[in-house]
Design a protein around this motif. Sequence first.
Motif, PDB file in Angstrom:
ATOM      1  N   GLY A  69      44.461 -19.137  38.362  1.00 29.00           N
ATOM      2  CA  GLY A  69      43.163 -19.697  38.697  1.00 29.00           C
ATOM      3  C   GLY A  69      42.061 -19.119  37.833  1.00 29.00           C
ATOM      4  N   GLU A  70      42.151 -17.818  37.549  1.00 30.88           N
ATOM      5  CA  GLU A  70      41.175 -17.167  36.673  1.00 30.88           C
ATOM      6  C   GLU A  70      41.256 -17.745  35.257  1.00 30.88           C
ATOM      7  OE1 GLU A  70      39.988 -12.625  35.189  1.00 30.88           O
ATOM      8  OE2 GLU A  70      41.760 -12.964  36.448  1.00 30.88           O
ATOM      9  N   HIS A  88      42.338 -20.695  34.236  1.00 33.26           N
ATOM     10  CA  HIS A  88      41.874 -22.083  34.183  1.00 33.26           C
ATOM     11  C   HIS A  88      40.366 -22.199  34.370  1.00 33.26           C
ATOM     12  CE1 HIS A  88      46.126 -23.786  35.276  1.00 33.26           C
ATOM     13  NE2 HIS A  88      46.067 -23.253  34.073  1.00 33.26           N
ATOM     14  N   ALA A  89      39.773 -21.231  35.070  1.00 26.70           N
ATOM     15  CA  ALA A  89      38.342 -21.303  35.352  1.00 26.70           C
ATOM     16  C   ALA A  89      37.486 -20.825  34.188  1.00 26.70           C
ATOM     17  CB  ALA A  89      38.008 -20.497  36.604  1.00 26.70           C
ATOM     18  N   ALA A 138      45.562 -29.029  34.657  1.00 26.87           N
ATOM     19  CA  ALA A 138      45.967 -27.864  35.452  1.00 26.87           C
ATOM     20  C   ALA A 138      47.251 -28.152  36.207  1.00 26.87           C
ATOM     21  CB  ALA A 138      44.848 -27.483  36.421  1.00 26.87           C
ATOM     22  N   TYR A 157      45.389 -20.160  44.552  1.00 29.57           N
ATOM     23  CA  TYR A 157      44.931 -20.563  43.220  1.00 29.57           C
ATOM     24  C   TYR A 157      43.506 -21.104  43.257  1.00 29.57           C
ATOM     25  CZ  TYR A 157      44.393 -23.777  39.252  1.00 29.57           C
ATOM     26  OH  TYR A 157      43.913 -24.466  38.164  1.00 29.57           O
ATOM     27  N   TYR A 192      40.216 -19.860  41.476  1.00 30.07           N
ATOM     28  CA  TYR A 192      39.609 -20.746  40.482  1.00 30.07           C
ATOM     29  C   TYR A 192      38.102 -20.880  40.716  1.00 30.07           C
ATOM     30  CZ  TYR A 192      38.485 -25.011  37.892  1.00 30.07           C
ATOM     31  OH  TYR A 192      37.905 -25.923  37.049  1.00 30.07           O
ATOM     32  N   TYR A 193      37.714 -21.183  41.945  1.00 27.13           N
ATOM     33  CA  TYR A 193      36.292 -21.392  42.217  1.00 27.13           C
ATOM     34  C   TYR A 193      35.506 -20.088  42.192  1.00 27.13           C
ATOM     35  CZ  TYR A 193      36.996 -26.297  42.962  1.00 27.13           C
ATOM     36  OH  TYR A 193      37.288 -27.628  42.757  1.00 27.13           O
TER      37      TYR A 193
END
Length: 426
Positions: free
Chosen positions: A148-149, A151-152, A288, A322, A326-327
């Motif tokens: 998640g990190e 992709h963010a 993703a 995740y 991500y957020y």
Amino acid sequence: MGDYTTTKTLRRISLSYNNADSHASALRLVLALFPNWEHESGEIEFIRFKDGITNTLLKAIKRRPGYSEEEIDNEAVLLRAYGTGTEVLIDRERESASHFLLAQHNLASPLLARFQNGLMYKFIRGRVCQSQDLTQESIWKGVARRLGEWHAILPVRPAETTTSLGIEAVGLEYLVSVGSPKIPLDRINAITPNKPTPNIWTVIQKWIFALPVRTEVELERKYRLQQELERTVAELGNNPGLGKDGIVVGHCDLLSGNVIVLPSQPTAEDTVATVSFIDYEYTTPCPAAFDIANHFAEWGGFDCDYSVLPTRSTRRAFLQEYLLSYYQHLDRASNGSMPKTKTTQLSLDGSDLNEKIDSLMAEVDRFRGIPGLYWGIWALIQATISQIDFDYAAYAPIRLQEYWDWRAATGEGVGPGEREQRLAQD
């Protein structure tokens, strides 16, 4: 992706690694990087890792008298020599740029040098996962958080778009060609006109072009795979999703051997492992959902043990972890450091979280067959070029069958085969 100019400052060593003369050639490379090691006390040792099936990976250490293992590891270096012929599969300039970008975001160890057929970079102290480790909750939650990190916060490289060519411009002459000719980029990029390139679809297109054609059977297979790629891009290539225009920077090879469990002290409140990802050969922009579906496929390892793939409930729990990560990191990337509790409340309260999980679950499920197509084509090429002791010729049809089984499903149904049945379990 990233700033390619940063790689110009990377040290380049005009030597190569020779597997037939492993110790001597590796020693020359390490001494070119650290000439002081030759005269300082302590033996230079090399440890060979055997988790990969593409490259040769060695850890070089200087066993200084009186140093602890941790102190020795702190100055250790990894030497990775490319597999024979893998330039057909992998853009090495892009790999270096990816490593640089990741290091800038503290997601990779520093890249130290390039040599004629490989890279050297700092060793990450930790434990390399085995395929069975991926099924452990503390580890898969750690993977979910780290992914998640990734992709963010990783920026997708500014678009290089192909605006004038459609799929009809791919060119049949490249499908019937013998060997691996250099294909013009516009022919490769035509699979996704008006999309940033390279991306996961242009990578697959490049691989299909590289497939050898020595028999009528191979020619027929190449045509069919081309048709399947075009069909898949038409169905999935423009789906909405996380990231800018539904695209994130994906690892795209998140098998167990590329997951490192870092030394950490779990607390009573949080027993999740801290992990890092290594090896960025296949890092490229992608949906993703593809990166996640590909990771789920890797739970079965190279043996393709479908009985251990994550069930629906496990996948849902993974995606919850995740998305929270991500957020959290998306807000930090946009607004600077922000407390996790505030980010969670702002972005993912109540039904909003469940809706996002439902949406991503459906998207990942739609991509569940694509890793089989991706790695099946990859293995067909490896079977003709690799000198590593792995049966790529047997592996390719197993992975491609995953794709065909997924295609055999109707609508939202379940296809034939053990893999499809396992993924449908609650």
